[in-house]
Design a protein around this motif. Structure first.
Motif, PDB file in Angstrom:
ATOM      1  N   HIS A 263      10.815  13.017   4.464  1.00  0.00           N
ATOM      2  CA  HIS A 263      11.140  12.715   5.849  1.00  0.00           C
ATOM      3  C   HIS A 263      11.527  11.239   5.963  1.00  0.00           C
ATOM      4  N   ARG A 264      12.081  10.891   7.107  1.00  0.00           N
ATOM      5  CA  ARG A 264      12.562   9.529   7.285  1.00  0.00           C
ATOM      6  C   ARG A 264      11.398   8.556   7.518  1.00  0.00           C
ATOM      7  N   LEU A 265      11.394   7.474   6.748  1.00  0.00           N
ATOM      8  CA  LEU A 265      10.389   6.418   6.881  1.00  0.00           C
ATOM      9  C   LEU A 265      11.110   5.081   6.994  1.00  0.00           C
ATOM     10  N   VAL A 266      10.863   4.370   8.085  1.00  0.00           N
ATOM     11  CA  VAL A 266      11.489   3.069   8.334  1.00  0.00           C
ATOM     12  C   VAL A 266      10.403   2.006   8.395  1.00  0.00           C
ATOM     13  N   LEU A 267      10.550   0.980   7.561  1.00  0.00           N
ATOM     14  CA  LEU A 267       9.576  -0.113   7.537  1.00  0.00           C
ATOM     15  C   LEU A 267      10.250  -1.388   8.038  1.00  0.00           C
ATOM     16  N   VAL A 268       9.801  -1.869   9.191  1.00  0.00           N
ATOM     17  CA  VAL A 268      10.357  -3.088   9.791  1.00  0.00           C
ATOM     18  C   VAL A 268       9.513  -4.260   9.296  1.00  0.00           C
ATOM     19  N   VAL A 269       9.880  -4.766   8.145  1.00  0.00           N
ATOM     20  CA  VAL A 269       9.103  -5.809   7.482  1.00  0.00           C
ATOM     21  C   VAL A 269       9.339  -7.148   8.173  1.00  0.00           C
TER      22      VAL A 269
ATOM     23  N   ALA B 184       0.821  -1.207   0.000  1.00  0.00           N
ATOM     24  CA  ALA B 184       0.000   0.000   0.000  1.00  0.00           C
ATOM     25  C   ALA B 184       0.854   1.257   0.000  1.00  0.00           C
ATOM     26  N   VAL B 185       1.923   1.246   0.786  1.00  0.00           N
ATOM     27  CA  VAL B 185       2.806   2.410   0.843  1.00  0.00           C
ATOM     28  C   VAL B 185       3.555   2.568  -0.477  1.00  0.00           C
ATOM     29  N   ALA B 186       4.007   1.450  -1.035  1.00  0.00           N
ATOM     30  CA  ALA B 186       4.770   1.501  -2.288  1.00  0.00           C
ATOM     31  C   ALA B 186       3.942   2.033  -3.442  1.00  0.00           C
ATOM     32  N   THR B 187       2.632   1.801  -3.396  1.00  0.00           N
ATOM     33  CA  THR B 187       1.763   2.237  -4.487  1.00  0.00           C
ATOM     34  C   THR B 187       0.976   3.501  -4.159  1.00  0.00           C
ATOM     35  N   GLY B 188       1.154   4.034  -2.953  1.00  0.00           N
ATOM     36  CA  GLY B 188       0.499   5.277  -2.578  1.00  0.00           C
ATOM     37  C   GLY B 188      -1.003   5.188  -2.466  1.00  0.00           C
ATOM     38  N   SER B 189      -1.511   4.040  -2.008  1.00  0.00           N
ATOM     39  CA  SER B 189      -2.965   3.864  -1.982  1.00  0.00           C
ATOM     40  C   SER B 189      -3.645   4.720  -0.913  1.00  0.00           C
ATOM     41  N   SER B 190      -2.977   4.914   0.235  1.00  0.00           N
ATOM     42  CA  SER B 190      -3.493   5.784   1.307  1.00  0.00           C
ATOM     43  C   SER B 190      -4.938   5.482   1.687  1.00  0.00           C
ATOM     44  N   ARG B 191      -5.248   4.224   1.888  1.00  0.00           N
ATOM     45  CA  ARG B 191      -6.614   3.835   2.249  1.00  0.00           C
ATOM     46  C   ARG B 191      -6.893   3.995   3.732  1.00  0.00           C
ATOM     47  N   SER B 192      -5.855   4.119   4.533  1.00  0.00           N
ATOM     48  CA  SER B 192      -6.017   4.293   5.976  1.00  0.00           C
ATOM     49  C   SER B 192      -5.094   5.418   6.429  1.00  0.00           C
ATOM     50  N   LEU B 193      -5.254   5.859   7.674  1.00  0.00           N
ATOM     51  CA  LEU B 193      -4.431   6.947   8.176  1.00  0.00           C
ATOM     52  C   LEU B 193      -2.957   6.572   8.180  1.00  0.00           C
ATOM     53  N   MET B 194      -2.637   5.326   8.587  1.00  0.00           N
ATOM     54  CA  MET B 194      -1.219   4.966   8.640  1.00  0.00           C
ATOM     55  C   MET B 194      -0.593   4.951   7.240  1.00  0.00           C
ATOM     56  N   GLU B 195      -1.362   4.535   6.242  1.00  0.00           N
ATOM     57  CA  GLU B 195      -0.843   4.559   4.873  1.00  0.00           C
ATOM     58  C   GLU B 195      -0.667   5.996   4.388  1.00  0.00           C
ATOM     59  N   ARG B 196      -1.622   6.850   4.717  1.00  0.00           N
ATOM     60  CA  ARG B 196      -1.510   8.267   4.366  1.00  0.00           C
ATOM     61  C   ARG B 196      -0.302   8.895   5.068  1.00  0.00           C
ATOM     62  N   ALA B 197      -0.098   8.551   6.338  1.00  0.00           N
ATOM     63  CA  ALA B 197       1.036   9.103   7.087  1.00  0.00           C
ATOM     64  C   ALA B 197       2.360   8.711   6.436  1.00  0.00           C
ATOM     65  N   ALA B 198       2.453   7.460   5.983  1.00  0.00           N
ATOM     66  CA  ALA B 198       3.663   7.013   5.298  1.00  0.00           C
ATOM     67  C   ALA B 198       3.844   7.746   3.981  1.00  0.00           C
ATOM     68  N   ASP B 199       2.739   7.974   3.279  1.00  0.00           N
ATOM     69  CA  ASP B 199       2.785   8.718   2.020  1.00  0.00           C
ATOM     70  C   ASP B 199       3.287  10.141   2.249  1.00  0.00           C
ATOM     71  N   VAL B 200       2.855  10.738   3.352  1.00  0.00           N
ATOM     72  CA  VAL B 200       3.316  12.083   3.704  1.00  0.00           C
ATOM     73  C   VAL B 200       4.818  12.083   3.960  1.00  0.00           C
ATOM     74  N   MET B 201       5.320  11.064   4.651  1.00  0.00           N
ATOM     75  CA  MET B 201       6.757  10.986   4.904  1.00  0.00           C
ATOM     76  C   MET B 201       7.542  10.990   3.594  1.00  0.00           C
ATOM     77  N   LEU B 202       7.061  10.238   2.628  1.00  0.00           N
ATOM     78  CA  LEU B 202       7.760  10.140   1.351  1.00  0.00           C
ATOM     79  C   LEU B 202       7.716  11.451   0.578  1.00  0.00           C
ATOM     80  N   LYS B 203       6.529  12.060   0.518  1.00  0.00           N
ATOM     81  CA  LYS B 203       6.411  13.279  -0.285  1.00  0.00           C
ATOM     82  C   LYS B 203       7.139  14.455   0.351  1.00  0.00           C
ATOM     83  N   GLU B 204       7.258  14.451   1.685  1.00  0.00           N
ATOM     84  CA  GLU B 204       7.942  15.530   2.381  1.00  0.00           C
ATOM     85  C   GLU B 204       9.433  15.247   2.553  1.00  0.00           C
TER      86      GLU B 204
END
Length: 209
Positions: free
Chosen positions: A133-139, A111-131
Protein backbone atom coordinates in the motif's frame (compact mmCIF):
# COMPACT_ATOMS: atom_id res chain seq x y z
CA UNK A 1 -4.08 3.98 -6.49
CA UNK A 2 -6.86 3.97 -9.12
CA UNK A 3 -9.47 5.38 -6.75
CA UNK A 4 -9.08 7.92 -3.94
CA UNK A 5 -8.78 6.10 -0.61
CA UNK A 6 -11.72 6.42 1.76
CA UNK A 7 -9.62 5.52 4.82
CA UNK A 8 -6.09 6.68 5.63
CA UNK A 9 -3.66 6.27 8.48
CA UNK A 10 -1.83 9.38 9.66
CA UNK A 11 1.02 9.52 12.17
CA UNK A 12 2.51 12.65 13.74
CA UNK A 13 5.96 12.31 15.27
CA UNK A 14 8.21 14.68 17.20
CA UNK A 15 9.96 16.35 14.27
CA UNK A 16 9.55 20.10 13.99
CA UNK A 17 6.68 20.81 11.63
CA UNK A 18 3.56 19.93 13.58
CA UNK A 19 1.65 22.40 11.40
CA UNK A 20 2.21 20.15 8.40
CA UNK A 21 0.56 17.21 10.14
CA UNK A 22 -2.37 19.20 11.52
CA UNK A 23 -3.06 20.86 8.18
CA UNK A 24 -2.90 17.49 6.45
CA UNK A 25 -5.36 16.08 9.00
CA UNK A 26 -7.70 19.02 8.39
CA UNK A 27 -7.59 18.56 4.62
CA UNK A 28 -8.21 14.83 4.84
CA UNK A 29 -11.23 15.33 7.09
CA UNK A 30 -12.59 18.08 4.84
CA UNK A 31 -12.25 15.70 1.89
CA UNK A 32 -14.48 13.19 3.69
CA UNK A 33 -11.70 10.70 4.35
CA UNK A 34 -11.82 8.51 7.45
CA UNK A 35 -8.60 8.98 9.37
CA UNK A 36 -6.87 6.64 11.81
CA UNK A 37 -4.55 8.95 13.73
CA UNK A 38 -1.50 8.14 15.83
CA UNK A 39 0.50 10.81 17.68
CA UNK A 40 3.74 9.99 19.47
CA UNK A 41 4.44 11.57 22.84
CA UNK A 42 7.21 13.76 21.35
CA UNK A 43 4.74 14.67 18.59
CA UNK A 44 2.19 15.74 21.16
CA UNK A 45 4.78 17.91 22.94
CA UNK A 46 6.05 19.50 19.73
CA UNK A 47 2.47 20.29 18.71
CA UNK A 48 2.05 22.22 21.96
CA UNK A 49 5.34 24.07 21.39
CA UNK A 50 4.68 25.02 17.77
CA UNK A 51 0.91 25.61 17.65
CA UNK A 52 -1.98 26.87 19.73
CA UNK A 53 -3.26 23.33 20.28
CA UNK A 54 -2.66 21.38 23.47
CA UNK A 55 -3.34 17.74 22.74
CA UNK A 56 -4.50 15.55 25.66
CA UNK A 57 -2.48 12.46 26.48
CA UNK A 58 -5.43 10.05 26.43
CA UNK A 59 -6.35 8.98 22.87
CA UNK A 60 -10.09 9.26 23.55
CA UNK A 61 -9.69 12.83 24.81
CA UNK A 62 -7.47 13.73 21.85
CA UNK A 63 -10.06 12.26 19.50
CA UNK A 64 -12.83 14.38 21.00
CA UNK A 65 -10.74 17.55 20.89
CA UNK A 66 -9.61 17.13 17.27
CA UNK A 67 -13.05 16.01 16.10
CA UNK A 68 -14.49 19.24 17.43
CA UNK A 69 -11.57 21.42 16.34
CA UNK A 70 -11.79 20.27 12.72
CA UNK A 71 -15.56 19.71 12.67
CA UNK A 72 -15.13 16.07 11.66
CA UNK A 73 -18.14 13.86 11.11
CA UNK A 74 -19.24 11.25 13.66
CA UNK A 75 -16.71 8.42 13.70
CA UNK A 76 -14.67 10.01 10.91
CA UNK A 77 -11.60 10.40 13.13
CA UNK A 78 -10.21 7.68 15.36
CA UNK A 79 -7.14 8.18 17.55
CA UNK A 80 -5.06 5.21 18.68
CA UNK A 81 -2.39 5.00 21.36
CA UNK A 82 1.17 3.77 21.06
CA UNK A 83 0.34 0.19 22.09
CA UNK A 84 -3.20 -0.20 20.81
CA UNK A 85 -2.33 -3.46 19.02
CA UNK A 86 -5.95 -4.31 18.21
CA UNK A 87 -6.31 -1.18 16.06
CA UNK A 88 -7.22 -1.85 12.39
CA UNK A 89 -3.92 -0.34 11.21
CA UNK A 90 -1.99 -3.14 12.96
CA UNK A 91 -3.18 -5.86 10.57
CA UNK A 92 -3.02 -6.31 6.84
CA UNK A 93 -6.54 -7.77 6.90
CA UNK A 94 -8.05 -4.40 7.83
CA UNK A 95 -5.34 -1.91 6.92
CA UNK A 96 -6.26 1.39 5.23
CA UNK A 97 -5.29 1.98 1.62
CA UNK A 98 -2.56 4.50 2.43
CA UNK A 99 -0.60 6.09 5.25
CA UNK A 100 1.37 9.27 5.81
CA UNK A 101 3.87 10.02 8.57
CA UNK A 102 3.87 13.80 8.75
CA UNK A 103 6.14 15.12 10.07
CA UNK A 104 8.49 12.15 10.22
CA UNK A 105 11.53 12.08 12.48
CA UNK A 106 14.70 10.34 11.35
CA UNK A 107 14.24 7.97 14.32
CA UNK A 108 10.87 6.91 12.92
CA UNK A 109 12.41 6.72 9.46
CA UNK A 110 15.03 4.31 10.83
CA UNK A 111 12.45 2.20 12.66
CA UNK A 112 10.31 1.82 9.55
CA UNK A 113 13.32 1.08 7.35
CA UNK A 114 14.43 -1.72 9.67
CA UNK A 115 10.97 -3.07 10.48
CA UNK A 116 11.35 -2.69 14.23
CA UNK A 117 7.59 -2.15 14.85
CA UNK A 118 8.07 -1.07 18.46
CA UNK A 119 4.97 1.12 18.42
CA UNK A 120 1.61 1.06 16.66
CA UNK A 121 2.63 3.72 14.14
CA UNK A 122 5.76 1.75 13.22
CA UNK A 123 3.71 -1.43 12.89
CA UNK A 124 1.17 0.42 10.73
CA UNK A 125 3.95 1.57 8.41
CA UNK A 126 5.30 -1.98 8.27
CA UNK A 127 1.84 -3.18 7.26
CA UNK A 128 1.73 -0.63 4.44
CA UNK A 129 5.00 -1.97 3.07
CA UNK A 130 4.16 -5.65 3.33
CA UNK A 131 0.71 -5.14 1.79
CA UNK A 132 2.16 -2.96 -1.01
CA UNK A 133 0.00 0.00 0.00
CA UNK A 134 1.03 3.61 -0.36
CA UNK A 135 3.31 4.96 2.39
CA UNK A 136 4.42 8.61 2.38
CA UNK A 137 7.06 9.83 4.83
CA UNK A 138 7.31 13.62 5.18
CA UNK A 139 10.81 13.76 6.63
CA UNK A 140 11.79 16.97 8.41
CA UNK A 141 15.51 17.08 9.13
CA UNK A 142 18.55 19.01 7.92
CA UNK A 143 21.31 18.33 7.16
CA UNK A 144 20.99 14.64 6.37
CA UNK A 145 23.60 12.10 7.42
CA UNK A 146 24.65 9.03 5.46
CA UNK A 147 22.48 6.95 7.81
CA UNK A 148 19.39 9.04 7.00
CA UNK A 149 20.06 8.83 3.27
CA UNK A 150 20.59 5.08 3.39
CA UNK A 151 17.28 4.61 5.19
CA UNK A 152 15.53 6.82 2.62
CA UNK A 153 17.03 4.84 -0.26
CA UNK A 154 16.06 1.56 1.37
CA UNK A 155 12.45 2.65 1.84
CA UNK A 156 12.24 4.09 -1.67
CA UNK A 157 13.31 0.73 -3.05
CA UNK A 158 10.53 -0.87 -0.99
CA UNK A 159 7.97 1.39 -2.67
CA UNK A 160 7.57 4.11 -0.05
CA UNK A 161 7.54 7.78 -1.03
CA UNK A 162 10.09 10.01 0.69
CA UNK A 163 8.66 13.53 0.61
CA UNK A 164 10.94 15.98 2.45
CA UNK A 165 9.21 19.00 3.98
CA UNK A 166 10.76 21.35 1.41
CA UNK A 167 8.38 24.14 0.37
CA UNK A 168 8.74 25.76 -3.06
CA UNK A 169 8.34 29.44 -3.86
CA UNK A 170 7.11 29.56 -7.46
CA UNK A 171 3.55 30.08 -6.22
CA UNK A 172 4.65 33.33 -4.52
CA UNK A 173 3.79 32.40 -0.92
CA UNK A 174 2.58 35.31 1.18
CA UNK A 175 3.07 33.67 4.56
CA UNK A 176 3.76 30.51 6.52
CA UNK A 177 0.36 29.04 5.71
CA UNK A 178 1.18 29.08 1.99
CA UNK A 179 4.49 27.30 2.63
CA UNK A 180 2.73 24.68 4.76
CA UNK A 181 0.07 24.20 2.09
CA UNK A 182 2.70 23.48 -0.58
CA UNK A 183 4.06 20.50 1.36
CA UNK A 184 0.58 19.32 2.33
CA UNK A 185 -0.65 19.58 -1.28
CA UNK A 186 2.22 17.42 -2.51
CA UNK A 187 1.50 14.91 0.26
CA UNK A 188 -2.18 14.78 -0.68
CA UNK A 189 -1.19 14.23 -4.32
CA UNK A 190 0.82 11.15 -3.38
CA UNK A 191 -1.97 9.87 -1.16
CA UNK A 192 -4.37 10.08 -4.10
CA UNK A 193 -6.50 12.91 -2.64
CA UNK A 194 -7.50 15.63 -5.09
CA UNK A 195 -6.87 19.16 -3.85
CA UNK A 196 -6.42 22.73 -5.01
CA UNK A 197 -4.37 24.10 -2.14
CA UNK A 198 -1.74 25.63 -4.43
CA UNK A 199 -1.49 26.65 -8.10
CA UNK A 200 -0.24 23.80 -10.28
CA UNK A 201 2.90 23.95 -12.37
CA UNK A 202 2.16 26.08 -15.43
CA UNK A 203 -0.54 28.07 -13.62
CA UNK A 204 2.05 30.52 -12.28
CA UNK A 205 3.90 32.45 -15.01
CA UNK A 206 7.66 31.87 -14.83
CA UNK A 207 7.30 29.23 -12.10
CA UNK A 208 9.89 26.60 -11.33
CA UNK A 209 9.53 23.49 -9.16
Amino acid sequence: MPHPPDTLALALTGASGARYGLRLLQCLLQAGVRVHLMVSEPGRLVTELETDLTLPEAPADMERLLTGHFAAGPGQLRVFGREHWTAPVASGSSAPQAMAICPCTTATLAAVATGSSRSLMERAADVMLKERHRLVLVVRETPLSEIHLEHMLRLTRMGAVILPASPAFYHHPEGIDDLVDFVVARTLDHLGIRNDLIPRWGEVPGGMD
